[in-house]
Design an enzyme around this catalytic site. Structure first.
Site, mmCIF file in Angstrom:
data_model
loop_
_atom_site.group_PDB
_atom_site.id
_atom_site.type_symbol
_atom_site.label_atom_id
_atom_site.label_comp_id
_atom_site.label_asym_id
_atom_site.label_seq_id
_atom_site.Cartn_x
_atom_site.Cartn_y
_atom_site.Cartn_z
ATOM 1 N N GLU A 209 0.808 -1.220 0.000
ATOM 2 C CA GLU A 209 0.000 0.000 0.000
ATOM 3 C C GLU A 209 0.842 1.272 0.000
ATOM 4 O O GLU A 209 0.343 2.364 0.253
ATOM 5 C CB GLU A 209 -0.971 -0.025 1.180
ATOM 6 C CG GLU A 209 -1.948 -1.184 1.069
ATOM 7 C CD GLU A 209 -3.015 -1.194 2.145
ATOM 8 O OE1 GLU A 209 -2.975 -0.322 3.038
ATOM 9 O OE2 GLU A 209 -3.890 -2.072 2.096
ATOM 10 N N LYS A 339 -15.530 -1.634 1.873
ATOM 11 C CA LYS A 339 -14.764 -2.100 0.716
ATOM 12 C C LYS A 339 -15.750 -2.679 -0.288
ATOM 13 O O LYS A 339 -16.413 -3.680 0.003
ATOM 14 C CB LYS A 339 -13.749 -3.166 1.130
ATOM 15 C CG LYS A 339 -12.637 -2.661 2.042
ATOM 16 C CD LYS A 339 -11.757 -3.814 2.497
ATOM 17 C CE LYS A 339 -10.563 -3.329 3.303
ATOM 18 N NZ LYS A 339 -9.769 -4.449 3.865
#
Length: 430
Positions: A209, A339
């Site tokens: 990330e 999500k």
């Protein structure tokens, strides 16, 4: 007449593309009768909850079994013919039909990756046909709230090949008046942190990330580094910039025990440890502090810390309204991570956000560790006025794409734009 002709779905195309980890994923493109179209690419997670919707993968030797040609074929052969002639403006009907055709509780027939790609592309096509931004199409005239970013600048757990058990150590730059200043603040601290790591002889390699992945001895060492980096950049910890954690506790939980930093902890001991961290650091949010099925522990965690910090359920809720309802009833958390690929359609995602809002929960719109250049979640965060977004660190272009999209939205909104941090919104107690 305009709706019945111009916004009818003509066809849906799909293809196999790659995500930020070099793994295949699905891109869908919805074409309307009026000539407008919309594209979407779905992300994929590394630390996935057991209760998430099912990703369809090919198996076999190609791409180490992670190919998605079967999912692409499902779109071409099943989904596209079924949606042909439906109005793209009726998002609920489009998503409902795909769910009905799939016929399984977890979308394992058509695959959540194929269904979601089409669902998001449908919304994008509608916005393009109307010639309005996606955040405006998904939201309303009051959708002008820019989110506080939760920036994952130190990666651990399943996101990095290092010794840290916790998965994410995040900056929360909130003490400014607008999003662009918040982004600048986070960026300057990110570079300050890199300089500190260099000085200490620690690795500045980045994880999935975009955050740094140094080998550190403990979560406390990570926290100390972040505080030092904040101060080195000229900002005040707690006042301008706070911290957030994603423990991703399911990853080190088994048979009622948390195997954390060489110790075996039960739920109560894990809660006590998290409580000490909150006392010693300016932490405003803890995600997945306990494991996904440790419901009793979550209730105790909420009693202990729920009035002090934001307790976010990711693996606990998996953007699923049924699990969220259980959490609300059992007072298991006070926030939900959103999500889109955990549940598999835009409609169900919006339903989860609305249920959270009605129940006094906050919502954090989130990326996945396997991301793409798709920026839908940036628009979604503004459309729903969630006030918070997780989209990674300040490196890797698939993360930066979302930040850049938010900068553009703020510019488009002009003096109508509001920043959640300046309003005291976002994580608890900022």
């Amino acid at each position: 007449m305009k709706e019945t002709i111009e916004f009818l779905i003509d066809t849906v195309e799909a293809r196999q593309v790659l995500d930020s980890r070099g793994n295949p994923t699905v891109e869908a493109e919805v074409f309307l009768e009026c000539g407008a179209s919309g594209r979407a690419i779905v992300p994929s997670g590394a630390s996935t909850g057991a209760h998430e919707a099912h990703e369809l993968r090919d198996g076999g030797s190609k791409y180490m079994g992670k190919g998605v040609l079967n999912a692409v074929n499902k779109i071409h052969e099943t989904i596209s013919p079924a949606l042909c002639g439906l109005s793209s403006l009726d998002q609920i009907a489009v998503d409902k039909l795909m769910i009905e055709i799939d016929g399984t509780p977890n979308k394992s027939n058509l695959g959540a990756n194929s269904i979601l790609a089409v669902s998001l592309a449908t919304a994008r096509a509608s916005a393009n046909a109307l010639d309005i931004p996606l955040y405006r199409y998904l939201g309303d005239p009051l959708s002008n709230l820019l989110p506080v970013p939760l920036m994952n600048v130190i990666n651990g757990g399943a996101h990095a090949p290092n010794s840290l058990d916790f998965q994410e150590f995040m900056l929360v730059p909130h003490g400014v008046n607008n999003f662009s200043e918040s982004l600048r603040m986070g960026t300057e601290i990110f570079h300050s942190l890199k300089s500190l790591l260099d000085q200490k002889g620690l690795s500045t390699a980045v994880g999935d990330e975009g955050g740094f992945a140094p080998n550190l001895s403990s979560s406390e060492e990570a926290g100390d580094l972040l505080l030092e980096a904040i101060q080195k950049a000229g900002f005040k910890p707690g006042e301008q910039v706070s911290l957030a954690l994603d423990a991703a506790s399911t990853e080190f939980y088994s048979d009622g025990i948390y195997k954390y930093e060489g110790k075996s902890l039960n739920s109560s001991e894990m809660i006590s440890y998290l409580s000490r961290l909150v006392s010693n650091y300016p932490i405003v949010s803890i995600e997945d502090g306990l494991a996904e099925d440790d419901w009793e522990g979550w209730s105790e965690l909420n009693k202990e810390l729920g009035n002090k910090v934001q307790l976010v359920g990711d693996d606990l809720f998996v953007t699923n309204t049924e699990r969220l309802r259980k959490g609300i009833m059992e007072k298991s958390a006070n926030s939900i991570l959103i999500k889109v690929n955990q549940i598999g359609t835009l409609t169900e995602t919006l339903e989860a956000i609305e249920l959270a809002k009605m129940s006094g929960f906050t919502s954090v719109i989130s990326h996945r560790s396997g991301e793409t250049e798709d920026t839908t979640i940036a628009d979604l965060s503004v459309a729903t006025r969630s006030g918070q977004i997780k989209t990674g660190s300040l490196s890797r272009s698939e993360r930066i794409a979302k930040y850049n999209r938010l900068l553009k939205i703020e510019e488009e909104l002009g003096n109508q734009a509001r920043f959640a941090g300046a309003l005291g919104l976002g994580p608890k107690n900022i």
